[in-house]
Design a protein around this motif. Structure first.
Motif, mmCIF file in Angstrom:
data_model
loop_
_atom_site.group_PDB
_atom_site.id
_atom_site.type_symbol
_atom_site.label_atom_id
_atom_site.label_comp_id
_atom_site.label_asym_id
_atom_site.label_seq_id
_atom_site.Cartn_x
_atom_site.Cartn_y
_atom_site.Cartn_z
ATOM 1 N N TYR A 4 41.009 44.861 27.416
ATOM 2 C CA TYR A 4 40.137 44.806 28.588
ATOM 3 C C TYR A 4 40.887 45.210 29.842
ATOM 4 C CZ TYR A 4 37.388 42.977 32.429
ATOM 5 O OH TYR A 4 36.700 42.859 33.602
ATOM 6 N N GLU A 5 42.119 44.749 30.004
ATOM 7 C CA GLU A 5 42.896 45.089 31.186
ATOM 8 C C GLU A 5 43.116 46.596 31.279
ATOM 9 O OE1 GLU A 5 43.999 43.401 33.753
ATOM 10 O OE2 GLU A 5 43.160 41.510 33.077
ATOM 11 N N SER A 6 43.324 47.274 30.153
ATOM 12 C CA SER A 6 43.607 48.698 30.181
ATOM 13 C C SER A 6 42.354 49.533 30.404
ATOM 14 C CB SER A 6 44.282 49.126 28.877
ATOM 15 O OG SER A 6 43.397 48.952 27.781
ATOM 16 N N ALA A 7 41.176 48.970 30.123
ATOM 17 C CA ALA A 7 39.932 49.744 30.239
ATOM 18 C C ALA A 7 38.912 49.055 31.129
ATOM 19 C CB ALA A 7 39.344 49.955 28.838
ATOM 20 N N ARG A 8 39.352 48.117 31.970
ATOM 21 C CA ARG A 8 38.432 47.276 32.716
ATOM 22 C C ARG A 8 37.521 48.066 33.645
ATOM 23 N NH1 ARG A 8 42.143 43.229 35.771
ATOM 24 N NH2 ARG A 8 40.169 42.520 36.653
ATOM 25 N N GLU A 9 37.990 49.224 34.133
ATOM 26 C CA GLU A 9 37.176 49.976 35.062
ATOM 27 C C GLU A 9 36.003 50.684 34.389
ATOM 28 O OE1 GLU A 9 39.663 52.459 37.442
ATOM 29 O OE2 GLU A 9 40.577 50.780 38.494
ATOM 30 N N TYR A 10 35.922 50.601 33.076
ATOM 31 C CA TYR A 10 34.796 51.194 32.357
ATOM 32 C C TYR A 10 33.720 50.172 32.040
ATOM 33 C CZ TYR A 10 37.791 55.260 31.873
ATOM 34 O OH TYR A 10 38.596 56.342 32.144
ATOM 35 N N THR A 55 49.005 43.070 56.451
ATOM 36 C CA THR A 55 50.157 42.773 55.603
ATOM 37 C C THR A 55 49.957 43.304 54.188
ATOM 38 O OG1 THR A 55 49.291 40.647 54.842
ATOM 39 C CG2 THR A 55 50.510 40.662 56.928
ATOM 40 N N GLU A 56 51.009 43.200 53.374
ATOM 41 C CA GLU A 56 50.902 43.633 51.973
ATOM 42 C C GLU A 56 49.823 42.857 51.236
ATOM 43 O OE1 GLU A 56 54.535 43.625 49.811
ATOM 44 O OE2 GLU A 56 55.568 44.983 51.191
ATOM 45 N N GLY A 57 49.575 41.643 51.680
ATOM 46 C CA GLY A 57 48.525 40.838 51.071
ATOM 47 C C GLY A 57 47.147 41.119 51.641
ATOM 48 N N GLY A 58 47.030 42.175 52.446
ATOM 49 C CA GLY A 58 45.757 42.500 53.067
ATOM 50 C C GLY A 58 44.595 42.664 52.094
ATOM 51 N N PRO A 59 44.769 43.425 51.010
ATOM 52 C CA PRO A 59 43.663 43.565 50.060
ATOM 53 C C PRO A 59 43.196 42.241 49.467
ATOM 54 C CG PRO A 59 45.260 45.309 49.729
ATOM 55 C CD PRO A 59 45.882 44.346 50.712
ATOM 56 N N VAL A 60 44.116 41.318 49.237
ATOM 57 C CA VAL A 60 43.730 39.998 48.725
ATOM 58 C C VAL A 60 42.891 39.261 49.763
ATOM 59 C CG1 VAL A 60 44.581 37.753 47.948
ATOM 60 C CG2 VAL A 60 45.773 39.852 47.277
ATOM 61 N N GLN A 61 43.297 39.343 51.024
ATOM 62 C CA GLN A 61 42.522 38.718 52.095
ATOM 63 C C GLN A 61 41.154 39.358 52.233
ATOM 64 O OE1 GLN A 61 45.584 39.493 55.137
ATOM 65 N NE2 GLN A 61 45.710 37.287 55.443
ATOM 66 N N ARG A 62 41.083 40.684 52.064
ATOM 67 C CA ARG A 62 39.797 41.387 52.150
ATOM 68 C C ARG A 62 38.866 40.929 51.020
ATOM 69 N NH1 ARG A 62 41.669 46.191 51.991
ATOM 70 N NH2 ARG A 62 41.807 46.475 54.251
ATOM 71 N N GLU A 63 39.417 40.812 49.826
ATOM 72 C CA GLU A 63 38.622 40.334 48.686
ATOM 73 C C GLU A 63 38.055 38.945 48.982
ATOM 74 O OE1 GLU A 63 37.528 39.935 44.374
ATOM 75 O OE2 GLU A 63 38.509 41.667 45.275
ATOM 76 N N ARG A 64 38.914 38.085 49.505
ATOM 77 C CA ARG A 64 38.487 36.721 49.816
ATOM 78 C C ARG A 64 37.384 36.722 50.869
ATOM 79 N NH1 ARG A 64 43.200 34.708 51.665
ATOM 80 N NH2 ARG A 64 43.953 34.586 49.523
ATOM 81 N N ARG A 65 37.543 37.571 51.881
ATOM 82 C CA ARG A 65 36.560 37.643 52.959
ATOM 83 C C ARG A 65 35.229 38.183 52.462
ATOM 84 N NH1 ARG A 65 33.948 35.724 57.260
ATOM 85 N NH2 ARG A 65 33.309 37.365 58.724
ATOM 86 N N TRP A 66 35.239 39.224 51.649
ATOM 87 C CA TRP A 66 33.987 39.772 51.131
ATOM 88 C C TRP A 66 33.272 38.760 50.243
ATOM 89 C CZ3 TRP A 66 35.175 45.595 49.594
ATOM 90 C CH2 TRP A 66 35.466 46.299 50.772
ATOM 91 N N GLN A 85 37.247 46.231 43.739
ATOM 92 C CA GLN A 85 38.008 44.988 43.711
ATOM 93 C C GLN A 85 39.280 45.186 44.527
ATOM 94 O OE1 GLN A 85 38.831 43.322 39.830
ATOM 95 N NE2 GLN A 85 40.421 41.959 40.625
ATOM 96 N N PRO A 86 39.244 44.825 45.809
ATOM 97 C CA PRO A 86 40.437 45.006 46.651
ATOM 98 C C PRO A 86 41.675 44.335 46.078
ATOM 99 C CG PRO A 86 38.518 44.522 48.003
ATOM 100 C CD PRO A 86 38.097 44.305 46.574
ATOM 101 N N ASP A 87 41.504 43.151 45.526
ATOM 102 C CA ASP A 87 42.618 42.430 44.909
ATOM 103 C C ASP A 87 42.918 43.053 43.549
ATOM 104 O OD1 ASP A 87 44.459 40.681 43.909
ATOM 105 O OD2 ASP A 87 43.116 38.953 43.801
ATOM 106 N N GLY A 88 43.772 44.078 43.541
ATOM 107 C CA GLY A 88 44.098 44.774 42.308
ATOM 108 C C GLY A 88 43.809 46.256 42.369
ATOM 109 N N GLY A 89 42.883 46.659 43.247
ATOM 110 C CA GLY A 89 42.582 48.074 43.410
ATOM 111 C C GLY A 89 41.737 48.676 42.309
ATOM 112 N N TYR A 90 40.927 47.855 41.639
ATOM 113 C CA TYR A 90 40.105 48.369 40.544
ATOM 114 C C TYR A 90 38.761 48.876 41.046
ATOM 115 C CZ TYR A 90 43.515 45.839 37.721
ATOM 116 O OH TYR A 90 44.679 45.381 37.167
#
Length: 268
Positions: A4-10, A55-66, A85-90
């Motif tokens: 699943y991790e290798s093909a999650r975007e499908y 910060t480097e954790g910006g995408p995680v914060q964006r995910e949390r905010r959304w 998925q900002p947290d991970g870039g998927y």
């Protein structure tokens, strides 16, 4: 799990809570408008840090905010999270989210009309069907016609840049862009920057317009475009031995331009 991790975007995203439509009915028009402006302002940089999340954790914060916005009844944030998925870039499949956006658009939701284009733009071209592209384009045009600032911004930007199948047309693009900026939409100014860069001249008015939009770009993205321009301007001032250009560079550097100030400078 590894498969699943290798093909999650499908596969559709499966870690989001169901959307609570009761909360959506309680969301005021004013708050929804503010949430739309916030969401659209981050979509083009959804997987990387921005001025809002620097910060480097910006995408995680964006995910949390959304997720927070979705929990408060803002459905467009919930739909955006189904694709991005900002947290991970998927990036996840468009099919189900696009169908829901079309339902909302048919009900008159102009924000949904604009979101289609924003999501399609973030998905790899190989995974965007012709139907998705044509559907997004149709609703983008209608949303702009109905006056939504994001649709006007995205349509104007495409006309200024000549991208996504649209011929370059500054005469049509500039009024759309400026209408969106008057509504407080300050993101994705690359179309305006490109337009004014093509008109580079030693005239103070032209240089001020370009610097103004570069500074607005730096207020939403982590960009040093305005500083690069100042360096080039000072090099040009020394080459021409121009006290006027030297003074202009200092004046521009000391000015904190607002979005409205850039709009007031006009298109020249």
């Amino acid at each position: 799990m590894l498969l699943y991790e290798s093909a999650r975007e499908y596969f559709p995203r499966n870690d989001l809570r169901s959307f609570d439509e009761r909360r959506a009915r309680l969301l005021s028009a004013e708050r929804r408008a503010a949430y739309e402006r916030e969401l659209f302002g981050e979509l083009s940089q959804w997987s990387r840090p921005s001025q809002r999340y620097p910060t480097e954790g910006g995408p995680v914060q964006r995910e949390r905010r959304w997720r927070q916005l979705a929990g408060e009844g803002f459905e467009l944030a919930h739909i955006a999270l189904q694709v991005l998925q900002p947290d991970g870039g998927y990036v996840y499949p468009l099919e189900k989210p696009m169908k829901r956006l079309q339902v909302l658009a048919e009900q008159g939701d102009t924000g949904a009309m604009c979101l289609m284009t924003s999501l399609v733009a973030q998905v790899k071209k190989a995974r965007v069907s012709l139907e998705h592209s044509e559907t997004a384009r149709k609703w983008l045009l209608l949303g702009a016609e109905q006056g939504h600032a994001e649709c006007r911004l995205q349509l104007g930007r495409r006309l200024l840049l000549g991208v996504d199948g649209m011929a370059k047309d500054a005469q049509r693009g500039l009024p759309l862009e400026f209408a969106a900026r008057r509504a407080g939409y300050a993101h994705d100014v690359d179309g305006l920057v490109a337009h004014f860069q093509q008109r580079w001249s030693p005239e103070s008015a032209d240089l001020t317009r370009l610097y103004c939009w570069l500074s607005i770009d730096g207020q939403s993205r982590l960009s040093d475009g305005s500083q690069k321009m100042l360096r080039l301007l000072r090099i040009e001032a020394r080459r021409l031995e121009s006290e006027r250009l030297t003074a202009l560079a200092g004046q521009l550097e000391s000015t904190r331009f607002s979005l409205q100030a850039c709009v007031d400078l006009g298109a020249g």
